[in-house]
Every structure is written in structure tokens, then in C-alpha cells.
Scaffold this motif. Structure first.
Motif, short mmCIF file in Angstrom:
data_model
loop_
_atom_site.label_atom_id
_atom_site.label_comp_id
_atom_site.label_asym_id
_atom_site.label_seq_id
_atom_site.Cartn_x
_atom_site.Cartn_y
_atom_site.Cartn_z
N THR A 115 0.96 -1.12 -0.26
CA THR A 115 0.20 -0.10 -0.07
C THR A 115 1.08 1.41 -0.30
OG1 THR A 115 -0.87 0.20 2.17
CG2 THR A 115 -2.28 -1.16 1.41
N THR A 116 1.98 0.98 0.69
CA THR A 116 3.16 2.26 0.48
C THR A 116 4.20 2.10 0.26
OG1 THR A 116 1.69 3.37 1.97
CG2 THR A 116 3.63 3.99 1.95
N VAL A 117 5.48 2.89 -0.63
CA VAL A 117 6.32 2.42 -0.88
C VAL A 117 7.11 3.52 -1.46
CG1 VAL A 117 7.98 1.19 -2.92
CG2 VAL A 117 5.73 -0.17 -2.98
N LYS A 118 8.34 3.66 -0.39
CA LYS A 118 9.63 3.91 -0.28
C LYS A 118 10.98 3.76 -1.04
CE LYS A 118 7.09 7.05 2.62
NZ LYS A 118 7.33 8.60 2.85
N ALA A 119 11.33 5.40 -1.31
CA ALA A 119 12.65 3.90 -2.09
C ALA A 119 14.02 5.71 -1.87
CB ALA A 119 12.76 3.90 -3.60
N LYS A 120 15.30 5.02 -1.38
CA LYS A 120 15.94 6.23 -1.69
C LYS A 120 17.38 5.55 -2.91
CE LYS A 120 18.69 5.46 2.47
NZ LYS A 120 18.70 5.95 3.60
N LEU A 121 18.67 6.00 -3.24
CA LEU A 121 19.14 5.81 -3.59
C LEU A 121 20.74 5.99 -2.99
CD1 LEU A 121 18.47 6.54 -7.00
CD2 LEU A 121 18.22 4.00 -6.51
N VAL A 122 21.26 6.64 -2.47
CA VAL A 122 22.35 7.35 -1.61
C VAL A 122 22.07 6.70 -0.23
CG1 VAL A 122 23.84 9.12 -1.22
CG2 VAL A 122 22.35 9.04 -2.76
N GLN A 123 22.30 5.89 0.01
CA GLN A 123 23.06 5.57 1.24
C GLN A 123 22.97 6.26 2.79
OE1 GLN A 123 26.69 2.77 1.97
NE2 GLN A 123 25.45 1.85 4.16
N SER A 124 23.65 6.95 2.62
CA SER A 124 24.21 8.52 4.07
C SER A 124 23.00 9.19 3.90
CB SER A 124 25.58 9.43 3.20
OG SER A 124 25.36 10.30 2.65
N SER A 125 21.59 9.39 2.40
CA SER A 125 20.70 10.25 2.48
C SER A 125 19.54 9.60 3.77
CB SER A 125 19.96 10.26 1.90
OG SER A 125 18.94 11.00 1.51
#
Length: 122
Positions: A76-86
Motif C-alpha cells: 500500500t505504501t512504497v518508498k525508496a532511496k539511492l544514496v546510503q548516507s541520505s
């Protein structure tokens, strides 16, 4: 010497009894909704992410504009990031419950991208 008046004692006992009965009647009429409280534990199962596709920026191909991937079950909800330190995750659009597309604004530099971290909830 202390002299007791039986009428006063009877009157005081009658008043005390009347107050006790009125208090009981008032509290007995209160309705409290049913609720649950407690502590427990359960297994947390993860999602399997597959078919990952990165889309480069049309104006600068050194940047990642978006990423798409498939989850093994509906979310129902998805989030993502590409930079580990972020510490900032980008909201993703879900199609059909299992296909997620995450548009990064601003775009993420290909050089800076060092992980694909996905957080999903059923």
C-alpha cells in the motif's frame, strides 16, 4: 461523658446510604467501549524486489531520474532511496499493487548512487 442521639445517627446513616446508592447508580450507567491493550510479537517478513529498472535523466544522462521495480506481493505504501548516507526516502507510485515507480526530484547523480533501499508496507 458522650451522649449519643439515636435519631442523628440514624439520619446520618440514611444520608450516607442514599449517597452511596446514587454514586453506584451513576457509575453503573457509564459505558466504556471495548478495547485491547497488551504486548506481543510477530514475524516481520520482507518483500522480494525484482526487475529493477533505472531511468536516466533525458537532460543529463549522468543522473538517475527514476527507478521501477516489482515486489513479490501487494503493497500500500512504497518508498525508496539511492544514496546510503541520505535519510530522505522518495514516495513511489504503485501500479497493480506490486509495480513501484519512484521519481527522484532532484535527480540523483549516478556517481552518488550507492544503494537501492526500499521500504514497503502492506
Amino acid at each position: 461523658m458522650l451522649v449519643r442521639n439515636p435519631r442523628r445517627t440514624l439520619f446520618a446513616a440514611t444520608v450516607a446510604l442514599a449517597l452511596a446508592l446514587a454514586t453506584y447508580a451513576f457509575t453503573a450507567s457509564n459505558v466504556v467501549p471495548a478495547s485491547k491493550a497488551g504486548k506481543g510479537e510477530g514475524a516481520i517478513s520482507g518483500f522480494v524486489v525484482s526487475a529493477v529498472t533505472y531511468t536516466l535523466s533525458a537532460s543529463n544522462p549522468a543522473n538517475i531520474d527514476s527507478v521501477s521495480f516489482t515486489l513479490d506481493s501487494t503493497a500500500t505504501t512504497v518508498k525508496a532511496k539511492l544514496v546510503q548516507s541520505s535519510s530522505t526516502y522518495t514516495d513511489c507510485t504503485i501500479t497493480g499493487g506490486t509495480l513501484a515507480t519512484c521519481d527522484f526530484a532532484p535527480d540523483v547523480s549516478v556517481v552518488a548512487a550507492d544503494e537501492l533501499s526500499v521500504v514497503a508496507v502492506r
